[in-house]
Structures are given as structure tokens and as C-alpha cells.
Design a protein around this motif. Structure first.
Motif, short mmCIF file in Angstrom:
data_model
loop_
_atom_site.label_atom_id
_atom_site.label_comp_id
_atom_site.label_asym_id
_atom_site.label_seq_id
_atom_site.Cartn_x
_atom_site.Cartn_y
_atom_site.Cartn_z
N LEU A 15 56.49 -24.53 27.28
CA LEU A 15 57.27 -23.30 27.31
C LEU A 15 58.77 -23.57 27.24
O LEU A 15 59.50 -22.95 26.45
CB LEU A 15 56.90 -22.53 28.57
N MET A 16 59.25 -24.50 28.06
CA MET A 16 60.69 -24.75 28.14
C MET A 16 61.26 -25.32 26.85
O MET A 16 62.43 -25.09 26.52
CB MET A 16 61.00 -25.70 29.30
N GLY A 17 60.47 -26.08 26.12
CA GLY A 17 60.96 -26.68 24.89
C GLY A 17 60.74 -25.84 23.65
O GLY A 17 61.45 -26.01 22.65
N ALA A 18 59.75 -24.93 23.69
CA ALA A 18 59.39 -24.17 22.49
C ALA A 18 60.27 -22.95 22.28
O ALA A 18 60.33 -22.42 21.17
CB ALA A 18 57.92 -23.76 22.56
N LEU A 19 60.92 -22.48 23.35
CA LEU A 19 61.79 -21.31 23.25
C LEU A 19 63.25 -21.72 23.31
O LEU A 19 63.60 -22.74 23.90
CB LEU A 19 61.51 -20.36 24.42
N THR A 20 64.11 -20.91 22.71
CA THR A 20 65.54 -21.07 22.97
C THR A 20 65.78 -20.83 24.46
O THR A 20 64.98 -20.17 25.15
CB THR A 20 66.38 -20.09 22.16
N THR A 21 66.88 -21.33 24.97
CA THR A 21 67.19 -21.12 26.38
C THR A 21 67.28 -19.64 26.71
O THR A 21 66.79 -19.18 27.75
CB THR A 21 68.49 -21.85 26.75
N ALA A 24 59.32 -26.74 39.17
CA ALA A 24 59.38 -28.19 39.37
C ALA A 24 59.20 -28.95 38.06
O ALA A 24 59.71 -30.07 37.90
CB ALA A 24 58.33 -28.62 40.38
N SER A 25 58.49 -28.36 37.11
CA SER A 25 58.10 -29.10 35.90
C SER A 25 59.27 -29.45 34.99
O SER A 25 59.13 -30.32 34.12
CB SER A 25 57.06 -28.30 35.10
N ALA A 26 60.44 -28.82 35.15
CA ALA A 26 61.58 -29.16 34.30
C ALA A 26 61.98 -30.62 34.45
O ALA A 26 62.57 -31.21 33.54
CB ALA A 26 62.77 -28.26 34.64
N ALA A 27 61.68 -31.23 35.59
CA ALA A 27 62.02 -32.64 35.80
C ALA A 27 61.31 -33.55 34.80
O ALA A 27 61.83 -34.62 34.45
CB ALA A 27 61.65 -33.06 37.23
N TYR A 28 60.16 -33.12 34.33
CA TYR A 28 59.41 -33.95 33.36
C TYR A 28 60.12 -33.99 32.01
O TYR A 28 60.48 -35.07 31.52
CB TYR A 28 57.98 -33.43 33.19
N GLU A 84 68.88 -30.56 26.05
CA GLU A 84 69.68 -29.42 26.51
C GLU A 84 68.79 -28.32 27.09
O GLU A 84 69.13 -27.71 28.13
CB GLU A 84 70.52 -28.86 25.36
N ARG A 85 67.66 -28.04 26.46
CA ARG A 85 66.79 -26.96 26.95
C ARG A 85 66.19 -27.30 28.31
O ARG A 85 66.16 -26.46 29.22
CB ARG A 85 65.68 -26.69 25.94
N TYR A 86 65.71 -28.54 28.47
CA TYR A 86 65.13 -28.91 29.76
C TYR A 86 66.21 -29.02 30.83
O TYR A 86 65.96 -28.70 32.00
CB TYR A 86 64.34 -30.21 29.64
N ALA A 87 67.40 -29.45 30.45
CA ALA A 87 68.50 -29.52 31.41
C ALA A 87 68.90 -28.12 31.89
O ALA A 87 69.15 -27.89 33.08
CB ALA A 87 69.71 -30.23 30.79
N ALA A 88 68.97 -27.17 30.96
CA ALA A 88 69.29 -25.80 31.34
C ALA A 88 68.22 -25.23 32.26
O ALA A 88 68.54 -24.55 33.26
CB ALA A 88 69.43 -24.93 30.09
N ALA A 89 66.96 -25.52 31.97
CA ALA A 89 65.88 -25.05 32.83
C ALA A 89 65.97 -25.69 34.21
O ALA A 89 65.75 -25.03 35.24
CB ALA A 89 64.53 -25.34 32.19
#
Length: 346
Positions: free
Chosen positions: A254-260, A297-301, A326-331
């Protein structure tokens, strides 16, 4: 690919097309890198079968994949014949050469179904991600509570753990990724050094061995997906398959497939959609609060994986890696991932 002869290909598709005799095999595409990939056009001397097939084999990183415990996961998964109730490539044949650290998987050419492979430069719509989340719910439901005892054909699947084999590469490359992403990351991430980022990854991964566990794709970033003409979403490259907690698949996808911006607007509804789509006993369904905590919590992955990938040369295009980092960092910042890790006790 010189060994791919008409006779070899006839044997490869024989289980699904027993009357087919391949008359000619033409190599029309080949790529080499993390894996070796090739597309072949087929014509037939007798019977009929697919006009095109795709063949995947191990590439130049076989030692890394072996160290990470990933080398034969995809080949063993498809060779097992277990059902995977999410769209994925149809596999004709799996050939494994363990002493040589190699394998070959003969599968359908997804372009024949109009599949549109995606990466971070071409994000999905919210509706497409909703379809992907529902597909993951079907997969996870089928294997909810999965263990070697419940599914003997999958007894070889490893439970997620922050192994030294995984960490050694992450710790070497993440500092480089941080330097390359300088000025592009929120303060909540930029304050960490490479070891700090990987420590967060290890804390999260250690939580994935808690019940309930299921069968995970475990590498469900957007670059391993495709969108079909009806907007359904399929998943490629099952090489990291693991046993573990559901949030790793759902959050990473989810976090990587969408724009922030789209993620911020839709993520709460999408997590609720996933939980609602699980076909499991009501007593086993994660509560809304627990699901949201695990998702946070999953953004850490993804943060560690894509900063590490950004720190490599040749694994992924720099643009692709930077967008995902950038997307995972923003999440990570938006969802207060550090607080979520503390709340789940890791």
C-alpha cells in the motif's frame, strides 16, 4: 539460453499441453541482472499451446539470495502446486539445480492478458490498490494460521526473522542510500544513521513471528505487481515468500503503490477494506485498532529496504528507488512508526 530448444520447450509445457509439439523457439527478449529473464515465441509442429512464454532463471546475485534464504523460494513455491488465490503468472514448469544455485521457471507471458507491469514511477489508483489489498486478503485467508503441520507442502517456508544474512547487506548499503537521499527525507528519518534504520527494520521484522501468521508474498512492492485491464492487481516474483504477520505484505504494498498524497487520503479505508475482506473466523479477525497499529509499524520495513536499494548500483533504477524511499519515509513520519513499534513491544 542456448539450451532452450524445441524439445526442451515441448517438455516444459507438456503437463498443461500434452499434445503439443513445439516446432520452433525464437528468443525475442532477454535481460540480465538480479535474475535472468527471457521471452520466447513458439510455433508448433503438432497440437497447440501458448504462442509466447516467459522464462526466469537465477542471475548474478545468487550468493546474496542464498545468504538471505531466498534463492529457491519461488521455484519451490510453484513446484509445490499449492493454490495461490491472488492473480499471479501461470507456471508451466519448474526446474531446480541446487548444486549450481540455479533454477528455471517457465511461465505465461502476462502481456497476452494485457497485464501492465508497474513501478514507483507509475503509481496505482486508490481503486487499483483496493483490488490488490483484497487479493492479499484472499491469499492470507487461505493460509491463516499456517504452519508446517497445517500445510506440509510448505513446511520449508521460513518464518520471518531479522537474520544476519539479511542484515549484513542492509547495513552495508543503507548509509549510501541515506547520502543519496539527502534533503529528500523528513527529519524523523534523516536523524538516523544507517545502523539506526536497520535496527528499526529488525525490530519490526521480529514482530512478524507472532501469531496469527499466514503465507506472505513478502516482497509485494509495486515493482513486483501488474494491473490487468479490469484493474485487478497481480503479484510477480515470489522469491522472498515467508511465513509471518499479514501487515508486512499489506503495508509494503500500500505505502509504495500509492503517491504519498493518495496514501494519506485513503490508507485508513484501505486497511479497513483488508480487514473486512479476510475470510476467517470472526474471533480471529484483527480489531480495527490492532490492524491500524500493525500497519503503522510496517513502514519500518520498506524504509530500510529501499534506502538500501538506493545504495546499490544496478539493482533498480535510481529514480525508482528514490521515489520508494521517499514514500516509505513519509509514511514513517506520518504514521509515527517509532511509537507504533514501541506499542507492539519490539
Amino acid at each position: 539460453w542456448a539450451d532452450v530448444t524445441p524439445e526442451w520447450m515441448t517438455a516444459a509445457i507438456a503437463d498443461r499441453h500434452p499434445a503439443a509439439v513445439v516446432g520452433d523457439v525464437t528468443l525475442v527478449m532477454q535481460e540480465s541482472g538480479t535474475n535472468r529473464r527471457a521471452r520466447f515465441d513458439l510455433t508448433y509442429a503438432a497440437g497447440s499451446g501458448p504462442g509466447t512464454v516467459f522464462v526466469k532463471a537465477e542471475g548474478e546475485h545468487r550468493e546474496v539470495h542464498s545468504r538471505n534464504g531466498n534463492l529457491f523460494n519461488e521455484s519451490d513455491l510453484f513446484a509445490s502446486g499449492v493454490p495461490l488465490p491472488v492473480d499471479h503468472p501461470l507456471v508451466y514448469k519448474v526446474i531446480v539445480d541446487r548444486p549450481a544455485l540455479d533454477y528455471a521457471i517457465v511461465m505465461e507471458d502476462l502481456t497476452r492478458r494485457g497485464a501492465d507491469p508497474r513501478d514507483s514511477t507509475r503509481p496505482m489508483t486508490v481503486d487499483q490498490v483496493a483490488n490488490g489489498v483484497r487479493g492479499l486478503a484472499r491469499l492470507h485467508s487461505r493460509y491463516w494460521g499456517f504452519s508446517a503441520a497445517t500445510h506440509p507442502k510448505l513446511a520449508w517456508v521460513q518464518t520471518w526473522a531479522p537474520t544476519e544474512g539479511f542484515q549484513v547487506g542492509l547495513r552495508r548499503r543503507t548509509p549510501i542510500g541515506l547520502r543519496r537521499a539527502a534533503g529528500r527525507l523528513p527529519d524523523e528519518v534523516a536523524k538516523y544513521d544507517g545502523d539506526g534504520i536497520v535496527d528499526l527494520w529488525a525490530r519490526y521484522v521480529s514482530s512478524l513471528s507472532r501469531e496469527p501468521m499466514t503465507l506472505l508474498h513478502a516482497d509485494a512492492h509495486i515493482g513486483n505487481t501488474y494491473v490487468l485491464p479490469n484493474d485487478d492487481v497481480g503479484f510477480l516474483d515470489w522469491q522472498v515468500v515467508r511465513r509471518g504477520g499479514w501487515s508486512q505484505d499489506v503495508g509494503y504494498f500500500l505505502m509504495g503503490a500509492l503517491t504519498t498524497e493518495d496514501r494519506r487520503a485513503a490508507e485508513a479505508d484501505l486497511i479497513a477494506e483488508y480487514v473486512g475482506a479476510l475470510e476467517i473466523p470472526e474471533s480471529q479477525r484483527p480489531s480495527a485498532e490492532e490492524a491500524w497499529l500493525r500497519y503503522r509499524a510496517s513502514a519500518a520495513y520498506g524504509l530500510a529496504i529501499w534506502l538500501s536499494t538506493l545504495g546499490t548500483d544496478g539493482w533498480q533504477r535510481r529514480e525508482v528507488s528514490l521515489l520508494l524511499a521517499e514514500r516509505y519515509a513519509a509514511a514513517f513520519a506520518d504514521l509515527e512508526t517509532l511509537s507504533a513499534l514501541e506499542r507492539i513491544g519490539v
